[in-house]
Design a protein around this motif. Structure first.
Motif, PDB file in Angstrom:
ATOM      1  N   LEU A 186      -2.614  21.895   8.042  1.00 24.34           N
ATOM      2  CA  LEU A 186      -2.399  20.878   7.425  1.00 24.34           C
ATOM      3  C   LEU A 186      -0.871  20.114   7.810  1.00 24.34           C
ATOM      4  O   LEU A 186      -0.695  18.862   7.642  1.00 24.34           O
ATOM      5  CB  LEU A 186      -1.939  21.150   5.663  1.00 24.34           C
ATOM      6  N   ARG A 187      -0.186  20.940   8.563  1.00 20.90           N
ATOM      7  CA  ARG A 187       1.202  20.409   8.802  1.00 20.90           C
ATOM      8  C   ARG A 187       1.212  19.142   9.300  1.00 20.90           C
ATOM      9  O   ARG A 187       2.002  18.157   9.326  1.00 20.90           O
ATOM     10  CB  ARG A 187       2.144  21.464   9.466  1.00 20.90           C
ATOM     11  N   PRO A 188       0.492  19.049  10.496  1.00 19.65           N
ATOM     12  CA  PRO A 188       0.492  17.824  11.298  1.00 19.65           C
ATOM     13  C   PRO A 188       0.009  16.522  10.484  1.00 19.65           C
ATOM     14  O   PRO A 188       0.610  15.326  10.575  1.00 19.65           O
ATOM     15  CB  PRO A 188      -0.714  18.090  12.363  1.00 19.65           C
ATOM     16  N   PHE A 189      -0.783  16.629   9.541  1.00 25.76           N
ATOM     17  CA  PHE A 189      -1.282  15.735   8.646  1.00 25.76           C
ATOM     18  C   PHE A 189      -0.275  15.257   7.715  1.00 25.76           C
ATOM     19  O   PHE A 189      -0.025  13.950   7.367  1.00 25.76           O
ATOM     20  CB  PHE A 189      -2.424  16.074   7.836  1.00 25.76           C
ATOM     21  N   ILE A 190       0.512  16.137   7.107  1.00 29.52           N
ATOM     22  CA  ILE A 190       1.563  16.157   6.252  1.00 29.52           C
ATOM     23  C   ILE A 190       2.884  15.286   6.861  1.00 29.52           C
ATOM     24  O   ILE A 190       3.160  14.240   6.516  1.00 29.52           O
ATOM     25  CB  ILE A 190       2.204  17.274   5.708  1.00 29.52           C
ATOM     26  N   ASP A 191       3.015  15.629   8.203  1.00 24.21           N
ATOM     27  CA  ASP A 191       3.957  14.987   9.006  1.00 24.21           C
ATOM     28  C   ASP A 191       3.825  13.689   9.310  1.00 24.21           C
ATOM     29  O   ASP A 191       4.588  12.662   8.922  1.00 24.21           O
ATOM     30  CB  ASP A 191       4.546  15.802  10.299  1.00 24.21           C
ATOM     31  N   ALA A 192       2.548  13.428   9.805  1.00 30.82           N
ATOM     32  CA  ALA A 192       2.275  11.935  10.051  1.00 30.82           C
ATOM     33  C   ALA A 192       2.127  11.190   8.863  1.00 30.82           C
ATOM     34  O   ALA A 192       2.400   9.798   8.950  1.00 30.82           O
ATOM     35  CB  ALA A 192       0.689  12.141  10.639  1.00 30.82           C
ATOM     36  N   THR A 193       1.806  11.533   7.613  1.00 32.05           N
ATOM     37  CA  THR A 193       1.921  10.794   6.426  1.00 32.05           C
ATOM     38  C   THR A 193       3.411  10.247   6.304  1.00 32.05           C
ATOM     39  O   THR A 193       3.539   8.895   6.115  1.00 32.05           O
ATOM     40  CB  THR A 193       1.528  11.747   5.238  1.00 32.05           C
ATOM     41  N   PHE A 194       4.265  11.087   6.366  1.00 32.08           N
ATOM     42  CA  PHE A 194       5.850  10.737   6.061  1.00 32.08           C
ATOM     43  C   PHE A 194       6.331   9.848   7.327  1.00 32.08           C
ATOM     44  O   PHE A 194       6.967   8.964   6.973  1.00 32.08           O
ATOM     45  CB  PHE A 194       6.459  11.827   5.810  1.00 32.08           C
ATOM     46  N   GLU A 195       5.743  10.168   8.237  1.00 24.16           N
ATOM     47  CA  GLU A 195       6.267   9.392   9.529  1.00 24.16           C
ATOM     48  C   GLU A 195       5.859   7.881   9.437  1.00 24.16           C
ATOM     49  O   GLU A 195       6.666   6.895   9.825  1.00 24.16           O
ATOM     50  CB  GLU A 195       5.721   9.976  10.898  1.00 24.16           C
ATOM     51  N   SER A 196       4.659   7.667   8.885  1.00 24.44           N
ATOM     52  CA  SER A 196       4.144   6.187   8.746  1.00 24.44           C
ATOM     53  C   SER A 196       4.679   5.565   7.407  1.00 24.44           C
ATOM     54  O   SER A 196       5.212   4.318   7.556  1.00 24.44           O
ATOM     55  CB  SER A 196       2.546   6.148   8.861  1.00 24.44           C
ATOM     56  N   PHE A 197       4.347   6.212   6.295  1.00 20.57           N
ATOM     57  CA  PHE A 197       4.704   5.556   5.174  1.00 20.57           C
ATOM     58  C   PHE A 197       6.130   6.038   4.585  1.00 20.57           C
ATOM     59  O   PHE A 197       6.600   5.356   3.629  1.00 20.57           O
ATOM     60  CB  PHE A 197       3.664   6.228   4.098  1.00 20.57           C
TER      61      PHE A 197
ATOM     62  N   LEU B  61       0.878  -1.164   0.035  1.00 21.89           N
ATOM     63  CA  LEU B  61      -0.077   0.058  -0.051  1.00 21.89           C
ATOM     64  C   LEU B  61       0.891   1.279  -0.028  1.00 21.89           C
ATOM     65  O   LEU B  61       2.026   1.341   0.843  1.00 21.89           O
ATOM     66  CB  LEU B  61      -0.669   0.258   1.098  1.00 21.89           C
ATOM     67  N   PHE B  62       0.542   2.206  -1.000  1.00 24.63           N
ATOM     68  CA  PHE B  62       1.001   3.714  -0.936  1.00 24.63           C
ATOM     69  C   PHE B  62       0.136   4.327  -0.627  1.00 24.63           C
ATOM     70  O   PHE B  62      -1.005   4.297  -0.474  1.00 24.63           O
ATOM     71  CB  PHE B  62       1.848   3.916  -2.413  1.00 24.63           C
ATOM     72  N   ILE B  63       0.721   5.849  -0.642  1.00 25.36           N
ATOM     73  CA  ILE B  63      -0.396   6.876  -0.076  1.00 25.36           C
ATOM     74  C   ILE B  63      -0.077   8.031  -1.041  1.00 25.36           C
ATOM     75  O   ILE B  63       1.064   8.461  -1.190  1.00 25.36           O
ATOM     76  CB  ILE B  63      -0.182   7.132   1.408  1.00 25.36           C
ATOM     77  N   LYS B  64      -1.238   8.689  -1.488  1.00 25.55           N
ATOM     78  CA  LYS B  64      -1.166   9.828  -2.323  1.00 25.55           C
ATOM     79  C   LYS B  64      -1.518  10.984  -1.318  1.00 25.55           C
ATOM     80  O   LYS B  64      -2.639  11.231  -0.875  1.00 25.55           O
ATOM     81  CB  LYS B  64      -2.285   9.639  -3.432  1.00 25.55           C
ATOM     82  N   LEU B  65      -0.472  11.793  -1.264  1.00 30.62           N
ATOM     83  CA  LEU B  65      -0.450  13.071  -0.555  1.00 30.62           C
ATOM     84  C   LEU B  65      -1.037  14.136  -1.402  1.00 30.62           C
ATOM     85  O   LEU B  65      -0.429  14.928  -2.384  1.00 30.62           O
ATOM     86  CB  LEU B  65       0.802  13.596   0.067  1.00 30.62           C
TER      87      LEU B  65
END
Length: 291
Positions: free
Chosen positions: A225-236, A204-208
């Motif tokens: 937006l920043r917390p959601f951007i950071d969480a995306t990269f932290e996980s994926f 599974l990949f994710i599209k930001l």
């Protein structure tokens, strides 16, 4: 702004004289035509090397739909702008094995097709559809054709996605728009939990993309937006996160230039190599663009 051309993995174009899009009727923004020339105009200062078309929820019915007609329409757009390098249409995967002839025709006659999206977000019963044996069979069938699957849901449906991805062991998948997180509601705890769990699925990949659309359209800021951007990269991580615009849907809340500038500020500490992965190289590999 990136100092290299980027790849946009989520472009929509449509023409109401060519196909029927009932979902857009009555919308001042969407009940009009959008062509690739309009997209190029709206890019502003953003330099895009290649685009991936994503299906536009053209009307479909129990025993058919405009699946192949939409592909042919996009092929016409690509003849005017060869920057459209790949197509991700809809297909009736809920038919299970009965969808195979449609997939076979796409594979034989339409080489730009790379994967399939079947939006479940707006279904009358998203859980029953997504977790049905026939839908799971249809998605797993994509492996035979070398196609991936794009997941489009709302954040209130992420528990369905958590269950669904476990039933798709081999087909590559990508979660569109980060699963449309609850930014306006401040649901960052749920988002962190969701992406942490989903990232355990190796295919599974994710599209930001589209985060401004999930925030307050008129008043969102980088801080929203920043917390959601950071969480995306932290996980994926940077290797499984892919950039996208989602034009013209994004126009509800942002211009394409503003979206890229927002990401640039959030990713200011990234290396040149990681920026290239996110903005270009991951997309080139995932969508097999051969650039």
């Amino acid at each position: 702004m990136p100092d290299f051309p980027i790849i946009d993995t989520h472009l929509h174009v449509w023409d109401h004289s060519k196909l029927k899009y009932s979902a857009f009727e009555g919308s001042p923004l969407f009940f009009r035509d959008y062509h690739v020339e309009d997209y190029r105009r709206d890019l502003g200062a953003v330099e895009v090397e290649a685009m991936v078309f994503l299906e536009c929820y053209a009307d479909f019915w129990d025993d058919g739909g405009q699946y192949l007609d939409e592909i042919r329409f996009v092929e016409e757009e690509a003849r005017r702008d060869p920057g459209i390098k790949a197509i991700v249409p809809m297909a009736p995967l809920e038919w299970g094995s009965r969808a195979e002839p449609i997939l076979a025709e796409m594979k034989e006659k339409h080489p730009a097709v790379r994967g399939i999206r079947r939006i479940v977000e707006f279904d009358a019963d998203p859980r029953a559809l997504t977790l049905s044996d026939s839908f799971v069979e249809g998605v797993n069938l994509l492996e035979k054709f070398g196609y991936h699957f794009e997941i489009n849901v709302h954040h209130h449906q992420m528990d369905i996605v958590r269950d669904f991805v476990k039933r798709i062991p081999h087909v590559q998948m990508i979660l569109d728009h980060c699963g449309k997180p609850g930014i306006k509601e401040g649901a960052i705890a749920q988002y962190r939990d969701d992406v942490e769990e989903l990232a355990r699925c190796p295919n599974l990949f994710i599209k930001l993309s589209d985060l401004p659309v999930e925030a307050d359209h008129a008043a969102w800021t980088d801080a929203d937006l920043r917390p959601f951007i950071d969480a995306t990269f932290e996980s994926f991580g940077v290797d499984r996160t892919i950039f996208a615009m989602d034009w013209p849907i994004c126009l509800q809340a942002t211009s394409m230039t503003r979206w890229v500038e927002t990401l640039d500020r959030a990713l200011a500490g990234f290396s040149e190599s990681d920026l290239r992965k996110f903005y270009r190289d991951n997309a080139n590999s995932f969508y097999r663009l051969h650039l």
